[in-house]
Design a protein around this motif. Structure first.
Motif, short mmCIF file in Angstrom:
data_model
loop_
_atom_site.label_atom_id
_atom_site.label_comp_id
_atom_site.label_asym_id
_atom_site.label_seq_id
_atom_site.Cartn_x
_atom_site.Cartn_y
_atom_site.Cartn_z
N UNK A 130 -39.02 -92.54 -6.64
CA UNK A 130 -40.36 -92.76 -7.20
C UNK A 130 -40.43 -94.06 -8.00
N UNK A 131 -39.41 -94.27 -8.82
CA UNK A 131 -39.42 -95.43 -9.72
C UNK A 131 -39.26 -96.73 -8.96
N UNK A 132 -38.33 -96.76 -8.00
CA UNK A 132 -38.01 -98.02 -7.31
C UNK A 132 -38.87 -98.25 -6.08
N UNK A 133 -39.32 -97.18 -5.43
CA UNK A 133 -40.07 -97.33 -4.21
C UNK A 133 -39.22 -97.69 -3.00
N UNK A 134 -37.91 -97.68 -3.17
CA UNK A 134 -37.00 -98.07 -2.09
C UNK A 134 -35.95 -97.00 -1.90
N UNK A 135 -35.91 -96.40 -0.72
CA UNK A 135 -35.02 -95.28 -0.46
C UNK A 135 -33.55 -95.68 -0.51
N UNK A 136 -33.20 -96.84 0.07
CA UNK A 136 -31.80 -97.25 0.10
C UNK A 136 -31.29 -97.56 -1.31
N UNK A 137 -32.09 -98.28 -2.09
CA UNK A 137 -31.70 -98.55 -3.47
C UNK A 137 -31.60 -97.25 -4.26
N UNK A 138 -32.52 -96.33 -3.99
CA UNK A 138 -32.51 -95.05 -4.70
C UNK A 138 -31.23 -94.28 -4.40
N UNK A 139 -30.79 -94.30 -3.15
CA UNK A 139 -29.55 -93.62 -2.80
C UNK A 139 -28.37 -94.21 -3.56
N UNK A 140 -28.28 -95.53 -3.58
CA UNK A 140 -27.17 -96.19 -4.26
C UNK A 140 -27.19 -95.90 -5.77
N UNK A 141 -28.37 -96.02 -6.36
CA UNK A 141 -28.48 -95.82 -7.80
C UNK A 141 -28.26 -94.36 -8.20
N UNK A 142 -28.64 -93.46 -7.33
CA UNK A 142 -28.39 -92.05 -7.61
C UNK A 142 -26.90 -91.76 -7.61
N UNK A 143 -26.18 -92.33 -6.68
CA UNK A 143 -24.73 -92.13 -6.67
C UNK A 143 -24.10 -92.75 -7.92
N UNK A 144 -24.57 -93.93 -8.32
CA UNK A 144 -24.06 -94.54 -9.55
C UNK A 144 -24.36 -93.64 -10.75
N UNK A 145 -25.54 -93.04 -10.75
CA UNK A 145 -25.92 -92.14 -11.84
C UNK A 145 -24.97 -90.96 -11.92
N UNK A 146 -24.70 -90.34 -10.79
CA UNK A 146 -23.84 -89.16 -10.78
C UNK A 146 -22.40 -89.50 -11.19
N UNK A 147 -21.91 -90.63 -10.74
CA UNK A 147 -20.56 -91.04 -11.14
C UNK A 147 -20.51 -91.26 -12.65
N UNK A 148 -21.51 -91.97 -13.19
CA UNK A 148 -21.56 -92.22 -14.63
C UNK A 148 -21.67 -90.92 -15.41
N UNK A 149 -22.48 -89.99 -14.89
CA UNK A 149 -22.66 -88.72 -15.59
C UNK A 149 -21.37 -87.92 -15.64
N UNK A 150 -20.65 -87.86 -14.54
CA UNK A 150 -19.40 -87.12 -14.52
C UNK A 150 -18.38 -87.73 -15.48
#
Length: 250
Positions: A80-100
């Motif tokens: 929703x924030x970025x409007x770009x599915x590929x960037x969203x996928x990458x940033x979501x994985x970065x988010x999960x790694x950082x969260x763990x």
């Protein structure tokens, strides 16, 4: 992380891999209901069990399960924030790694795990934009016509947003594609304008408009008073309206 590796396997046009979302994450609107929900007692107990296993025993199985619980919700938010599915996928994985990696510092008394993850994701988006890794173009507004023919952006909790209001020509109006593209362009410029503000204000903006989180919940996650969070948000909205007063905002 085994689960991340399993999720990857589709190749993008540039030759790099990208995670393949599950059926649940085929559209970013899937966070609409989950974002505003309070975790059930059962889910909360599961979260606590998984967090203990990760923090105390570095359990890969628990980490994979916790990521599975929230990956699609976070992906929908970032999309929703970025409007770009590929960037969203990458940033979501970065988010999960950082969260763990920082899970030992998570304070459940301050915010739900979902809210905490959304906050981390928002920071990832802000950092990526500052590093020119992504060009943010938020998704077009969800359009609903009220009795006056006004088209309003709808937050993911179902309530009308204060951010954008576009004038329509009546309740039966069919929008011209050029008008829709104009809205997309406007949203992109508004987001660029928001990017000039401090990271905290941007985070509040993302969490309220894209995730649909209420101000008290955002305030608790940030350790601020609700009144202070609301004041920062509405100062930003006033600045947006002033900056784009001659265009399609209200």
């Amino acid at each position: 992380m085994g689960w991340f590796t399993a999720r990857r396997g589709r190749t993008r046009g540039d030759g790099t891999s990208a995670a393949t979302p599950s059926a649940k994450s085929t559209a970013p609107a899937d966070s609409a209901t989950s974002a505003a929900q309070t975790p059930s007692a059962e889910n909360a107990a599961t979260e606590r069990r998984l967090i203990r296993a990760i923090v105390r025993h570095s359990s890969q199985t628990a980490a994979d399960q916790l990521v599975r619980m929230y990956f699609d919700d976070v992906l929908a938010f970032v999309w929703r924030v970025t409007g770009d599915r590929e960037h969203a996928l990458d940033l979501t994985q970065e988010t999960m790694i950082a969260a763990l990696r920082s899970l030992s510092g998570y304070a459940p008394d301050k915010a739900s795990l979902r809210t905490w993850l959304y906050a981390i994701a928002s920071h990832k988006v802000i950092d990526a934009r500052r590093a020119n890794r992504v060009t943010v173009t938020p998704l077009p507004m969800d359009e609903t016509l009220d009795g006056t023919g006004t088209i309003r952006k709808t937050r993911s909790d179902g309530n009308p947003s204060e951010v954008i209001t576009v004038a329509g020509d009546g309740p039966n109006r069919t929008r011209d594609p050029a008008d829709i593209q104009a809205d997309v362009d406007l949203l992109a410029r508004i987001d660029a304008f928001v990017g000039r503000f401090d990271a905290g204000t941007q985070e509040i903006f993302h969490l309220h408009t894209a995730a649909g989180l209420p101000f008290p919940q955002i305030a608790a996650a940030r350790g601020e008073r609700t009144e202070a969070v609301k004041a920062r948000y509405y100062r930003l909205i006033q600045a947006i309206r002033k900056e784009f007063a001659d265009e399609r905002t209200s």
